[in-house]
Design an enzyme around this catalytic site. Sequence first.
Site, short mmCIF file in Angstrom:
data_model
loop_
_atom_site.label_atom_id
_atom_site.label_comp_id
_atom_site.label_asym_id
_atom_site.label_seq_id
_atom_site.Cartn_x
_atom_site.Cartn_y
_atom_site.Cartn_z
N GLU A 161 63.05 108.92 64.03
CA GLU A 161 62.88 108.94 65.49
C GLU A 161 63.73 107.81 66.07
O GLU A 161 63.61 106.66 65.63
CB GLU A 161 61.41 108.69 65.86
CG GLU A 161 60.50 109.86 65.59
CD GLU A 161 59.04 109.57 65.95
OE1 GLU A 161 58.38 110.45 66.50
OE2 GLU A 161 58.56 108.45 65.65
N ASN B 52 53.70 110.37 65.33
CA ASN B 52 52.39 109.75 65.10
C ASN B 52 51.41 110.03 66.23
O ASN B 52 50.20 110.10 66.02
CB ASN B 52 52.53 108.24 64.88
CG ASN B 52 53.13 107.96 63.50
OD1 ASN B 52 53.17 108.85 62.64
ND2 ASN B 52 53.60 106.75 63.28
N SER C 237 56.39 101.00 63.97
CA SER C 237 55.77 102.32 64.07
C SER C 237 54.78 102.38 65.22
O SER C 237 54.34 103.45 65.60
CB SER C 237 55.09 102.71 62.76
OG SER C 237 54.35 101.65 62.26
N HIS D 87 62.83 104.66 63.97
CA HIS D 87 61.59 104.79 63.22
C HIS D 87 61.74 105.72 62.02
O HIS D 87 61.86 106.94 62.18
CB HIS D 87 60.47 105.29 64.16
CG HIS D 87 59.14 105.40 63.50
ND1 HIS D 87 58.27 106.43 63.74
CD2 HIS D 87 58.54 104.60 62.58
CE1 HIS D 87 57.19 106.25 63.00
NE2 HIS D 87 57.33 105.16 62.30
#
Length: 706
Positions: free
Chosen positions: A459, A497, A426, A447
């Site tokens: 992702e 993120n 991540s 991800h």
Amino acid sequence: MTYQHISYELKNDFIWIGLGLNEKKSMTTLTRDSLDELSKIMVEVTEIDKKKGAKGLFFFSHKPGVFLAGMDITVINDLKNEADALRNLEVAHKLFNSIEDLKMPTASLVNGICLGGGLELSLCCKKIFVSDHPKTALGLPEVMLGVLPGFGGTYRLPKKVGLPPALDMILTGKQIKGKNAYKMGLADAILPAERMLELAPQYLNKPKKKTNLKEELEKAAMENFLTRKIIFQKAREQVMKNTKGFYPAPLKILEVLEKGANKNRSDYLAMEAQAFAELSQTIQSKNLQHIFFLTDNSKKLDNKDQLPSVNRGAVLGAGVMGGGIAWLFAQNNQAPLMKDITPAALELGLKQASANFAGALKRKRMTEDEFNRKMRSIEPTLTLEGMKSADLVVEAVVENMDLKKKVFAELEEYVRPDCLLTSNTSSLSVEEMSKALKNSGRFAGLHFFNPVNKMPLVEIITHEKVDPKTIQTLVKWVLDVKKTPIVVKDGPGFLVNRILAPYLNEAAFLLEEGVSVEALDEAALNFGMPMGPCRLMDEIGLDVCVKVGKIMQEGLGQRANPSSLSTKLYDAKLLGKKNNKGFYLYDEKGKSTGKNPEISKIITSKKKHMDEMTIQMRLFLPMVNEAAYILADKICDKAATVDVGMIYGTGFPPFKGGLLKWADQEGLDSIVERLNNFAKDVNKDRYQVSPFLSLMVSDKRKFYDL
Ligand code: NAD
């Protein structure tokens, strides 16, 4: 007579109207042209009916697996205004009424997906027969587009199945499988798919399924004024609980159904049409339609059939994520290997996978047998020996670059040359990780979000040496396992993120300034987020927040300077849900039990009242700013990717159409002005407007013009 979209013939005394003729798309939808053809056919059919020239009529579809997926959404999207919508509905009502008014017996033969206008058309027939095809499912999903079923669905469905089941279907848009449709009285018979047309005439005149006394009494009770009042009141409460009033469609649906109780068909349909016309022009509906198109586009992959499929998956690391990814492989019949370094870790991974299946088992979406079969398909292992059977490996070991590189170098010796290798990291650089492999062309980031079984987004992260076919095959796989992919370039926090980081960071700064946890979470909820930032930090874990904060600062510089609050909470061992205390307290089952009083010892600043709008702008404008940086850095190439990521990765409110759609609607010039004010009054680094955003404003462009 031959038509382009619909076949029509009188054969053996029955009229057969076939939908989806010459249909090349995977779904048949109603278009202006097909409605026009059907209207012409119905003029002839009505004449035949008057002369008693046929024993009955059937609607069927030429495409197995699809009956009719409703009105083409571009038609709804193109409606210019309420009057335009009303004009279109008037034509459709005339057509649908003409089907309902036929004297001869009529039936809709539903073999596959039957949604929206497809079900509304079927409801005009005296009977609905469903096939046993696994894809057969019926529903009215219009509410998901912010409108209501406008072709008489809200009028006819309650008459067929009763008020409560009809409300449930119309308010949620849920799809009912063929067997259940029969059970609830929506369908009058279930026929084998391959013999449906042959058997249909025998079933046409069979008496309807008898309702039992209990059902009769229940139906009668529903007609009672008081019972109806209570049903509507309860439904309204439920709608408000689920939508917090952000979505006008469900409330309008309730209003139409309640007011329409004693209206005749034409008055009712006029009211339904008016409600549809109004809803179709709301900003919420336009935004939901926008999301429909975004999602649809993100599922398009040109050469899908030429790309390899995954028959067997493998996951390295049987932790929180590894267990979830193993579940995903098993769920999709891709019998995974699950590798870890200790039997105890494997046990935990299996427990995680089993817990993910438990919900489906409880809701009877899978049988005990299926559950056992799927669980047995996960092969726990402590070695890499079996990896040559894998087509796709997802690495989900602990977040450490050296360890991951070592794991990949070792793994490469065991897998086949055509096996795809991916990392669920991540926060680490996918570019850097790729250097551990001899053949980095077959490697990419993959991800997932936690929990894997609930979060729809994945992702896919590229790097310099990745083979484009690797990315396409991963996109295909993500679609095959029914998730939503976005392809993004490597960079700190990738896409989701990275945009979420300033939001959480700003929340921490606001707390330090004296804004309360409640005010902060309430402001985010009132914006439409599924949970407030403090709750979200508890979910993620304060340890992870600290780690991500550092990575963002290293990668993005001063604008990502983290607040010291998360470190203070981490030092005080307030990690969030994982150890039952963070901003809130949690019981052993993870249920929140209220505010954590310890927080006030850590945040000692004087309480500060801030108006909700200011809190919201302080939280959301830095996200827009960061998204502009992301576009400038070419992490992704269009606003749509950002919005798909934010909606499916963070639950950004769908009725707002996505982060950048919302920004465009707010006006980029006004966003820049407010960011500049915050830069002056709050912090110059964190609110400094991205050069790309400034440029867009000076060029008078919007995100969706890019
Ligand atoms: P975790 O600590 O729950 O699990 C890691 C597992 O890897 C452990 O079972 C450990 O025994 C195992 N392991 C360690 N070395 C190994 C090796 N050499 N071979 C095989 N297994 C090994 O971690 P997690 O939360 O599941 O995270 C795993 C990865 O997923 C990390 O890269 C993390 O950044 C990423 N990720 C986590 C989340 C999340 O919310 N937890 C979300 C997205 C991505």
